[in-house]
Scaffold this motif. Sequence first.
Motif, PDB file in Angstrom:
ATOM      1  N   THR A  14       7.072  27.605 -23.269  1.00  0.00           N
ATOM      2  CA  THR A  14       8.438  27.971 -22.886  1.00  0.00           C
ATOM      3  C   THR A  14       8.422  29.115 -21.881  1.00  0.00           C
ATOM      4  O   THR A  14       9.167  29.107 -20.895  1.00  0.00           O
ATOM      5  CB  THR A  14       9.252  28.369 -24.131  1.00  0.00           C
ATOM      6  OG1 THR A  14       9.222  27.306 -25.068  1.00  0.00           O
ATOM      7  CG2 THR A  14      10.679  28.708 -23.765  1.00  0.00           C
ATOM      8  N   PHE A  15       7.557  30.100 -22.105  1.00  0.00           N
ATOM      9  CA  PHE A  15       7.431  31.222 -21.191  1.00  0.00           C
ATOM     10  C   PHE A  15       6.957  30.746 -19.815  1.00  0.00           C
ATOM     11  O   PHE A  15       7.515  31.147 -18.782  1.00  0.00           O
ATOM     12  CB  PHE A  15       6.462  32.262 -21.760  1.00  0.00           C
ATOM     13  CG  PHE A  15       6.195  33.397 -20.818  1.00  0.00           C
ATOM     14  CD1 PHE A  15       7.152  34.382 -20.602  1.00  0.00           C
ATOM     15  CD2 PHE A  15       4.993  33.470 -20.128  1.00  0.00           C
ATOM     16  CE1 PHE A  15       6.904  35.424 -19.732  1.00  0.00           C
ATOM     17  CE2 PHE A  15       4.745  34.499 -19.249  1.00  0.00           C
ATOM     18  CZ  PHE A  15       5.707  35.488 -19.046  1.00  0.00           C
ATOM     19  N   LEU A  16       5.951  29.880 -19.777  1.00  0.00           N
ATOM     20  CA  LEU A  16       5.433  29.375 -18.509  1.00  0.00           C
ATOM     21  C   LEU A  16       6.479  28.538 -17.772  1.00  0.00           C
ATOM     22  O   LEU A  16       6.647  28.668 -16.545  1.00  0.00           O
ATOM     23  CB  LEU A  16       4.171  28.555 -18.737  1.00  0.00           C
ATOM     24  CG  LEU A  16       2.936  29.352 -19.173  1.00  0.00           C
ATOM     25  CD1 LEU A  16       1.774  28.410 -19.448  1.00  0.00           C
ATOM     26  CD2 LEU A  16       2.560  30.365 -18.101  1.00  0.00           C
ATOM     27  N   LEU A  17       7.202  27.709 -18.512  1.00  0.00           N
ATOM     28  CA  LEU A  17       8.247  26.911 -17.897  1.00  0.00           C
ATOM     29  C   LEU A  17       9.354  27.816 -17.347  1.00  0.00           C
ATOM     30  O   LEU A  17       9.862  27.601 -16.236  1.00  0.00           O
ATOM     31  CB  LEU A  17       8.840  25.920 -18.907  1.00  0.00           C
ATOM     32  CG  LEU A  17       9.931  25.002 -18.366  1.00  0.00           C
ATOM     33  CD1 LEU A  17       9.390  24.123 -17.256  1.00  0.00           C
ATOM     34  CD2 LEU A  17      10.509  24.173 -19.488  1.00  0.00           C
ATOM     35  N   CYS A  49       8.960  30.885 -16.300  1.00  0.00           N
ATOM     36  CA  CYS A  49       8.415  31.543 -15.102  1.00  0.00           C
ATOM     37  C   CYS A  49       8.473  30.610 -13.889  1.00  0.00           C
ATOM     38  O   CYS A  49       8.817  31.043 -12.786  1.00  0.00           O
ATOM     39  CB  CYS A  49       6.986  31.996 -15.344  1.00  0.00           C
ATOM     40  SG  CYS A  49       6.859  33.417 -16.451  1.00  0.00           S
ATOM     41  N   VAL A  50       8.155  29.350 -14.087  1.00  0.00           N
ATOM     42  CA  VAL A  50       8.194  28.380 -12.988  1.00  0.00           C
ATOM     43  C   VAL A  50       9.624  28.206 -12.487  1.00  0.00           C
ATOM     44  O   VAL A  50       9.888  28.225 -11.274  1.00  0.00           O
ATOM     45  CB  VAL A  50       7.588  27.028 -13.426  1.00  0.00           C
ATOM     46  CG1 VAL A  50       7.872  25.929 -12.414  1.00  0.00           C
ATOM     47  CG2 VAL A  50       6.093  27.160 -13.650  1.00  0.00           C
ATOM     48  N   VAL A  51      10.570  28.061 -13.405  1.00  0.00           N
ATOM     49  CA  VAL A  51      11.970  27.900 -13.019  1.00  0.00           C
ATOM     50  C   VAL A  51      12.475  29.165 -12.323  1.00  0.00           C
ATOM     51  O   VAL A  51      13.163  29.090 -11.288  1.00  0.00           O
ATOM     52  CB  VAL A  51      12.846  27.546 -14.242  1.00  0.00           C
ATOM     53  CG1 VAL A  51      14.321  27.637 -13.913  1.00  0.00           C
ATOM     54  CG2 VAL A  51      12.497  26.158 -14.750  1.00  0.00           C
ATOM     55  N   ALA A  52      12.134  30.332 -12.835  1.00  0.00           N
ATOM     56  CA  ALA A  52      12.568  31.590 -12.215  1.00  0.00           C
ATOM     57  C   ALA A  52      11.984  31.732 -10.810  1.00  0.00           C
ATOM     58  O   ALA A  52      12.695  32.149  -9.880  1.00  0.00           O
ATOM     59  CB  ALA A  52      12.169  32.773 -13.092  1.00  0.00           C
ATOM     60  N   ALA A  53      10.710  31.397 -10.649  1.00  0.00           N
ATOM     61  CA  ALA A  53      10.088  31.479  -9.324  1.00  0.00           C
ATOM     62  C   ALA A  53      10.766  30.509  -8.354  1.00  0.00           C
ATOM     63  O   ALA A  53      11.026  30.853  -7.189  1.00  0.00           O
ATOM     64  CB  ALA A  53       8.593  31.172  -9.428  1.00  0.00           C
ATOM     65  N   PHE A  54      11.060  29.328  -8.833  1.00  0.00           N
ATOM     66  CA  PHE A  54      11.732  28.331  -8.013  1.00  0.00           C
ATOM     67  C   PHE A  54      13.114  28.833  -7.575  1.00  0.00           C
ATOM     68  O   PHE A  54      13.494  28.712  -6.414  1.00  0.00           O
ATOM     69  CB  PHE A  54      11.862  27.019  -8.796  1.00  0.00           C
ATOM     70  CG  PHE A  54      12.475  25.912  -8.000  1.00  0.00           C
ATOM     71  CD1 PHE A  54      11.744  25.239  -7.046  1.00  0.00           C
ATOM     72  CD2 PHE A  54      13.786  25.547  -8.224  1.00  0.00           C
ATOM     73  CE1 PHE A  54      12.313  24.222  -6.316  1.00  0.00           C
ATOM     74  CE2 PHE A  54      14.363  24.533  -7.499  1.00  0.00           C
ATOM     75  CZ  PHE A  54      13.627  23.861  -6.534  1.00  0.00           C
TER      76      PHE A  54
END
Length: 158
Positions: A10-13, A15-20
């Motif tokens: 969940t944390f990695l997902l 982070c990916v969404v936030a970076a996007f």
Amino acid sequence: MRSFITHVLTFLLGCVVAAFVVLSLARKTSLVWQDNFKTRIAYTFQQGGARAAEQQDWVGVEYAFQASQAVQNGAAAHEWDISLPLFGWSITGLAKEHDQTFWLVDHAAMAYALAQQGKTDEANAIYKKLADRYPDKDREYFNQVAIQFLSTLDSAPR
């Protein structure tokens, strides 16, 4: 152990969404800034053309409005090479399409300036382009657009 893996995923997902999201907003901000800058440059050229018209320098008017049109048509915003969802941006209204705001006044002023210089063939070619795009308007209308726009620009604060 299962909840730890779930939290990590969940944390990695996240982070990916936030970076996007951050990259998307940065890209859109850059495109809007570049477009505003391009518009300001074109407007500055147009003001120079108005000052030239005030002095009856029709060659200067012609060149100023040619430069304005070249900036509007030739200067494109630099975009990143990574692919992002352009469809979503165009729906939000942030994606910049080619701006035709100055097209009519640039061409009308160029045609008017060419006519004032006695270059009737070049002026007629531009009037033909204008008439093709606006078939319900005549040459007098385009001259009035040019005269009014030049006088408006000339009275604008510098």
